[in-house]
Design a protein around this motif. Structure first.
Motif, short mmCIF file in Angstrom:
data_model
loop_
_atom_site.label_atom_id
_atom_site.label_comp_id
_atom_site.label_asym_id
_atom_site.label_seq_id
_atom_site.Cartn_x
_atom_site.Cartn_y
_atom_site.Cartn_z
N TYR A 5 60.55 -1.69 -5.96
CA TYR A 5 60.65 -2.46 -7.20
C TYR A 5 59.60 -1.92 -8.16
O TYR A 5 58.43 -1.81 -7.80
CB TYR A 5 60.38 -3.94 -6.95
CG TYR A 5 61.47 -4.61 -6.14
CD1 TYR A 5 62.51 -5.28 -6.77
CD2 TYR A 5 61.44 -4.57 -4.75
CE1 TYR A 5 63.51 -5.89 -6.02
CE2 TYR A 5 62.44 -5.18 -4.01
CZ TYR A 5 63.47 -5.84 -4.65
OH TYR A 5 64.45 -6.44 -3.90
N ILE A 62 61.20 -9.98 -9.95
CA ILE A 62 60.74 -9.17 -8.81
C ILE A 62 60.27 -10.07 -7.68
O ILE A 62 60.66 -9.89 -6.52
CB ILE A 62 59.62 -8.19 -9.24
CG1 ILE A 62 60.20 -7.12 -10.19
CG2 ILE A 62 58.96 -7.55 -8.02
CD1 ILE A 62 59.15 -6.25 -10.87
N ILE A 66 61.93 -9.63 -3.99
CA ILE A 66 61.20 -8.79 -3.03
C ILE A 66 61.07 -9.50 -1.68
O ILE A 66 61.02 -10.72 -1.62
CB ILE A 66 59.83 -8.36 -3.60
CG1 ILE A 66 59.35 -7.10 -2.89
CG2 ILE A 66 58.82 -9.51 -3.54
CD1 ILE A 66 58.26 -6.37 -3.64
N CYS A 72 56.36 -2.86 -4.17
CA CYS A 72 56.35 -3.07 -5.61
C CYS A 72 55.31 -2.16 -6.24
O CYS A 72 54.18 -2.09 -5.77
CB CYS A 72 56.03 -4.53 -5.94
SG CYS A 72 55.97 -4.87 -7.71
N CYS A 83 53.78 -10.57 -4.51
CA CYS A 83 54.51 -9.68 -3.60
C CYS A 83 53.85 -9.69 -2.22
O CYS A 83 54.54 -9.75 -1.20
CB CYS A 83 54.56 -8.27 -4.17
SG CYS A 83 55.58 -8.14 -5.66
#
Length: 163
Positions: A5, A62, A66, A72, A83
């Motif tokens: 990402y 995101i 994720i 990421c 994340c």
């Protein structure tokens, strides 16, 4: 399978990510709002996601998508923290690995910098990427992908006295 990402609003290493993704046959999502239009790459493994304009909309997309085993690429410290909380890897465009051990300090430093800016201090970041920075990023990206692909080690629980 590992998915990459990219926080695409201000990512200077997209081309490097695309080359690595092509080599390893990885899916890439480049997420940005419409303020900086993204040009299609023509690569079947790269998908451009344009989110509505607004604070943290790309970050939210995101963070919602994720998962553990993904990576990421972002310079946004709060997004990196989100994340990591989902078990993913996070990497800056300069090749810095965000980890559970360093994200708290980074968030605190960000808060201090915001406070200083509110008083007019210049807390501008480093200049553009050098060739060495890009090389460091590529090595760090390979390491992050390899770490993300490793299955988490399961501990064998042995009861007292053995089996």
């Amino acid at each position: 399978m590992t998915i990459l990402y990219i926080d695409g609003d201000a990512c200077p290493v997209r081309e490097e990510v695309y080359r690595v993704a092509d080599r390893l046959a990885l899916k890439v999502f480049v997420v940005a709002n419409g303020s900086r239009p993204l040009r299609p790459t023509g690569r079947p493994n790269v998908e451009m996601i344009t989110v509505p304009d607004g604070p943290d909309v790309a970050d939210d997309w995101i963070a919602d998508q994720i998962a553990a085993g993904d990576v990421c690429i972002t310079t946004d410290i709060p997004l990196a923290a989100r994340c990591l909380a989902k078990g993913a890897k996070a990497l800056s465009s300069r090749g810095h690995h965000w980890t559970e051990d360093n994200i708290g300090t980074a968030l605190a430093g960000r808060a201090v910098a915001e406070h200083l800016r509110s008083f007019g201090a210049n807390t501008r970041g480093p200049d553009g990427l050098t060739k060495e920075d890009r090389s460091k990023f590529l090595a760090a990206l390979d390491a992050a992908i390899n770490a993300a692909r490793k299955p988490t080690a399961r501990r064998l629980m042995v009861p007292p006295g053995g089996f």
